[in-house]
Design an enzyme around this catalytic site. Structure first.
Site, PDB file in Angstrom:
ATOM      1  N   ASP A 151       3.350   7.786   7.572  1.00 16.43           N
ATOM      2  CA  ASP A 151       4.308   7.806   6.462  1.00 16.43           C
ATOM      3  C   ASP A 151       3.577   8.080   5.148  1.00 16.43           C
ATOM      4  OD1 ASP A 151       6.587   7.348   7.954  1.00 16.43           O
ATOM      5  OD2 ASP A 151       6.505   5.166   7.733  1.00 16.43           O
ATOM      6  N   LYS A 184       7.932  -0.929  13.589  1.00 19.73           N
ATOM      7  CA  LYS A 184       6.651  -0.526  13.008  1.00 19.73           C
ATOM      8  C   LYS A 184       5.664  -1.686  12.866  1.00 19.73           C
ATOM      9  CE  LYS A 184       8.468   3.481  10.526  1.00 19.73           C
ATOM     10  NZ  LYS A 184       8.577   4.176   9.227  1.00 19.73           N
TER      11      LYS A 184
END
Length: 277
Positions: A104, A69
């Site tokens: 997220d 990420k």
């Protein structure tokens, strides 16, 4: 892949355990879209080359999971949310450029909305366990929805302090030993660590001191109901699990890749829950 059959993938290392193909496959089938979604297990050494030639590998975009990420952020053109969180988990090609965001945030907030709609109108402070990438997304989402104070407890205190430096004084860093005191009367607790996940150490905390009408959230979805959530449910508290977060974080990526904004359904939840079980 053809011009009329777009494909996306999840990139991780490891990645074979991912439920994302089943998740996105449900939407492709539901909306009658001719598309594909696959798993790509790519090592950190090969990640830059892979996403740098995403179209060459046959993809219009991708989900990004551990441990990529942070690298995804650096290798793309991130939006404001991804820059704020410091990590990207969703990539798409736009006018030949690799764009990114961090879903997220909306995944976590979506799970809270599903568990206790209107929660933000009665919660002024929250306790977050963990200060890693998921913790950053959780904290950002809470602040974005108006939570005034977020206490962040982490075993490495410096990482909690770094979140205050990133997001401002609304974040109050705490030591792990402070958790029992922080939970006294707390209305919202979020576990953003892997503690309690299958194969990981248990999360050993007592939620007894929390407010009786509080909310407990856990980003873990294997098991679907962690001991933390089971304890909260036994007290009659609202609970938000990692599967709801997984479903809601997938919406924006699907829209970018396949041109339709999908709806999270109970049928889809049960399908994934059965697969996890």
């Amino acid at each position: 892949m053809t011009e009329t059959t777009p494909a996306a993938c999840v990139i991780g290392y490891p990645a074979k355990h991912s439920r994302s193909p089943k998740l996105h496959g449900y939407w492709l089938n539901k909306y009658g879209i001719k598309g594909d979604y696959r798993i790509e297990e790519v090592s950190p050494d090969d990640f830059a080359g892979f996403v740098g030639d995403l179209a060459g590998y046959g993809y219009v975009g991708a989900n990004v999971t551990m441990p990529h990420k942070d690298a995804a952020l650096e290798l793309s053109e991130p939006d404001a949310r991804a820059r704020a969180v410091g990590a990207a988990n969703t990539l798409w090609l736009e006018d030949g450029k690799l764009k990114s965001t961090n879903t997220d945030v909306e995944g976590f907030i979506g799970s809270l909305d599903a568990a206790a709609r209107g929660w933000e109108t009665r919660i002024n402070s929250a306790v977050v366990l963990g200060a890693g990438g998921a913790g950053r997304a959780v904290v950002y989402g809470l602040l974005e929805r108006g939570v005034q104070t977020v206490h962040v407890a982490n075993r490495t205190h410096e990482k909690a302090v770094a979140l205050r430096e990133r997001f401002g004084d609304a974040v109050q860093p705490a030591h792990w030993d402070d958790v029992p005191d922080l939970l006294a009367g707390a209305a919202l607790l979020a576990n953003s660590t892997s503690l309690g996940m299958a194969g990981q150490p248990p999360l050993e905390i007592d939620i007894g001191p929390m407010a009786a009408d509080g909310i407990v959230a856990d980003i873990v979805y294997v098991p679907l109901k962690t001991p933390l959530l089971a304890a909260a449910e036994a007290r009659g508290m609202s609970i938000a699990n990692g599967l709801d977060m997984l479903l809601h974080q997938a919406v924006t990526g699907f829209e970018h890749w396949f041109g339709t904004r999908p709806a999270v359904t109970r049928e889809q939840y049960e399908l994934l829950a059965a697969d996890i079980a």
